[in-house]
Design a protein around this motif. Structure first.
Motif, PDB file in Angstrom:
ATOM      1  N   HIS A 133      33.209  18.791  14.677  1.00 23.04           N
ATOM      2  CA  HIS A 133      33.332  17.608  13.851  1.00 23.04           C
ATOM      3  C   HIS A 133      34.346  16.682  14.464  1.00 23.04           C
ATOM      4  N   ASN A 177      28.360  17.129  14.946  1.00 27.04           N
ATOM      5  CA  ASN A 177      27.936  15.446  14.236  1.00 27.04           C
ATOM      6  C   ASN A 177      28.153  14.638  15.546  1.00 27.04           C
ATOM      7  N   GLU A 178      27.301  13.460  15.127  1.00 26.80           N
ATOM      8  CA  GLU A 178      27.775  12.837  15.911  1.00 26.80           C
ATOM      9  C   GLU A 178      27.708  12.984  17.182  1.00 26.80           C
ATOM     10  N   LYS A 192      37.972   6.781  20.839  1.00 27.96           N
ATOM     11  CA  LYS A 192      38.476   8.208  19.966  1.00 27.96           C
ATOM     12  C   LYS A 192      38.915   9.257  20.999  1.00 27.96           C
ATOM     13  N   ASN A 318      23.371  10.589   9.964  1.00 31.32           N
ATOM     14  CA  ASN A 318      24.274   9.752   9.399  1.00 31.32           C
ATOM     15  C   ASN A 318      23.490   8.564   9.837  1.00 31.32           C
ATOM     16  N   SER A 359      35.014  -1.562   5.786  1.00 35.03           N
ATOM     17  CA  SER A 359      35.566  -1.578   7.387  1.00 35.03           C
ATOM     18  C   SER A 359      33.817  -2.313   8.223  1.00 35.03           C
ATOM     19  N   TRP A 361      32.788  -2.448  10.738  1.00 37.00           N
ATOM     20  CA  TRP A 361      31.384  -2.742  11.103  1.00 37.00           C
ATOM     21  C   TRP A 361      29.609  -2.213  10.700  1.00 37.00           C
ATOM     22  N   GLU A 389      24.996  11.728   5.985  1.00 38.98           N
ATOM     23  CA  GLU A 389      26.235  11.262   5.619  1.00 38.98           C
ATOM     24  C   GLU A 389      25.481   9.551   5.241  1.00 38.98           C
ATOM     25  N   TRP A 430      28.969  10.018   2.417  1.00 37.81           N
ATOM     26  CA  TRP A 430      30.201  10.411   2.521  1.00 37.81           C
ATOM     27  C   TRP A 430      31.066   9.479   1.938  1.00 37.81           C
ATOM     28  N   GLU A 444      41.305   2.563   5.072  1.00 36.66           N
ATOM     29  CA  GLU A 444      40.287   2.518   4.353  1.00 36.66           C
ATOM     30  C   GLU A 444      39.488   3.543   3.489  1.00 36.66           C
ATOM     31  N   TYR A 446      36.710   5.558   1.581  1.00 39.31           N
ATOM     32  CA  TYR A 446      34.823   6.232   1.948  1.00 39.31           C
ATOM     33  C   TYR A 446      35.153   6.895   0.690  1.00 39.31           C
TER      34      TYR A 446
END
Ligand code: BG6
Length: 480
Positions: A133, A177-178, A192, A318, A359, A361, A389, A430, A444, A446
């Motif tokens: 991840h 993951n993603e 990132k 996700n 968030s 987005w 997720e 998530w 943020e 979650y």
């Protein structure tokens, strides 16, 4: 006798299928802390947040995060409070293998994961483990990270070590993951770690290497471990729903989906073992026009095609939100520099009237979830889809009605898709608790549980949504 309204209400309760599994998720860098404890070596997020702290909104990092390395018993207690069937967490490669290679296994790091897994199993909470991840060992990044094809072997060796160490107790594995998010945002842009920023080239090199690494790990598990210990292994792909702005954008929205998540799903689940045709054709044509001598999208060898196709027992999904799509007219033809969004030829946006949380987005659009689930079902011949997720960000506080509305809306959409024939046995919120959010730090939230970052123990307190989710898990039902 029941009154009419009570009876109607009772009849309208929507039941989840038998054996449906509920869970929550976290990831190693986002919760563990203990960044250099007991022999762990730095990963790319340690490196980035230490060398360039304010690349994160609040200039903070995951050095301590939720201190789950020490607070894991409280984490398991929360899982019990919620009545979860499983908990999805990820392993830190550089905690288990500080040199990145299997020459030295860090016993203290392994002990942490053993403690967590054993504590969960005591209460019959199943571990669902993600191998990767986003927290690549920094040393491997210095050797090119996911752009170096040798990483396929480095990752396979790490995967084998993890299966050997934990496979007797972990029955659900996720390789990655993603991948789009860490390949595009980490290698194509500066969003990132590791911020490589070689757009239109590096994210595709990353994609290919990740897909082959995934496939190798899958086959190692399938051949060397599954015959003795059973279990399943898949990959988690991040996918939004792309809604065409007008009728003229229908084909475009389809193509955007092929770029954004088909890039990873198509090679594995379409059984072609290859990237979606629209990507291959478009990127080859643009590369030629830009003066490249070969396509910027790397090719799979026939051997790689063979191992990639069909290399997953389930489609880990996700899903968070929906974007509108329209033609990127402003580019008017070919760019002279490579760009992922030019390759895709689309612009994306979210209307202001869709309700949003903290968030920027993430807007609450449950019908997009339904559309995506039915699309995956049709496109890939109804694979088991594990929702690994789904969740909503707030700015904090225990009254999180927005999150409750979001989760209930998305679960309703999921039940609609099941009624239409989709095979969805797993749902994951998530996140179990607030954590370090990539780029946004601690701004943020979650979590079903709020985390107090001022307290030494990182005290966790259930939000209103935790009680609602607990009731859904207990009753295995949703009243619409
Ligand atoms: C998912 C990731 O993409 O979204 C999680 O798998 C992440 O790790 C979550 O925390 C929320 O994303 P963001 O970008 O709002 O931090």
């Amino acid at each position: 006798c029941e009154s009419k309204t009570v009876k109607e209400a009772r009849q309208s309760v929507r039941k989840f299928p038998d054996r449906f599994q509920f869970g929550t998720a976290t990831a190693s860098y986002q919760v563990e802390g203990a960044w250099d404890a007991d022999g762990k070596s730095p990963n790319i997020w340690d490196h980035m947040t230490h060398t360039d702290p304010c690349s994160i909104d609040d200039c903070r990092n995951g050095d301590i995060a939720n201190d789950s390395y020490n607070q894991y018993k409280r984490d398991v207690e929360m899982m019990r409070e919620l009545g979860l069937d499983f908990y999805r967490f990820s392993l830190s490669w550089s905690r288990i293998l500080p040199t990145s290679f299997p020459d030295k296994i860090n016993e203290a790091g392994v002990q942490y994961y053993n403690n967590l897994i054993n504590e969960m199993l005591k209460y019959n909470i199943q571990p669902m483990v993600t191998l990767y991840h986003w927290d690549l060992p920094q040393k491997l990044q210095e050797m090119g990270g996911w752009t170096n094809p040798h990483i396929v072997d480095w990752f396979s060796d790490y995967a084998r070590v993890a299966f050997e160490l934990f496979g007797d107790r972990v029955k659900n594995w996720i390789t990655f993951n993603e991948p789009r998010e860490f390949c595009y945002q980490g290698y194509g842009t500066v969003t990132k770690a590791p911020k490589l920023n070689i757009q239109g080239v590096a994210e595709y090199m990353c994609a290919k290497n990740v897909l082959v690494a995934h496939a190798k790990a899958y086959h190692i598990y399938d051949k060397e471990f599954r015959p003795n210990i059973g279990g399943t292994i898949g990959i988690t792909i991040g996918a939004l729903w792309y809604e065409p702005e007008t009728e003229n954008d229908v084909q475009l929205a389809e193509e955007v989906g092929q770029f954004e998540w088909g890039q990873y799903a198509h090679p594995i689940f379409s059984k072609t073992g290859d990237f979606p045709p629209v990507m291959k054709e478009r990127i080859a044509a643009k590369s030629a026009a830009q003066g490249f001598k070969r396509s910027r999208l790397p090719e799979f060898t026939p051997e790689e095609v063979e191992i990639v196709r069909g290399s997953a027992d389930f489609f880990g999904l996700n899903h968070y939100t929906t974007n509108m799509v329209y033609k990127n007219e402003s580019l008017n033809g070919y760019y002279d520099v490579p760009s992922y969004y030019d390759d895709m030829e689309a612009k994306l946006y979210q209307p202001n009237h869709w309700s949003a949380g903290a968030s920027f987005w993430l807007k609450d659009v449950p019908w997009g979830f339904y559309n995506l689930l039915t699309k995956i079902t049709e496109e890939y011949d109804n694979p088991p889809v594990f929702i690994t997720e789904n969740g909503f960000a707030t700015r904090g506080g225990l009254d999180d009605d927005d999150r409750i509305t979001y989760v209930r809306g998305y679960l309703n959409a999921l039940l609609d898709a099941i009624e239409e024939g989709s095979n969805i046995p797993v749902y994951t919120v998530w996140s179990l608790m607030d954590n370090f959010e990539w780029m946004r730090g601690y701004t943020e939230c979650y979590g079903l549980y709020e985390v107090d970052y001022e307290s030494p123990q990182r005290t966790r307190t259930p939000r209103k949504s935790a009680f609602v989710y607990k009731e859904i898990v207990r009753s295995r039902a949703l009243d619409p």
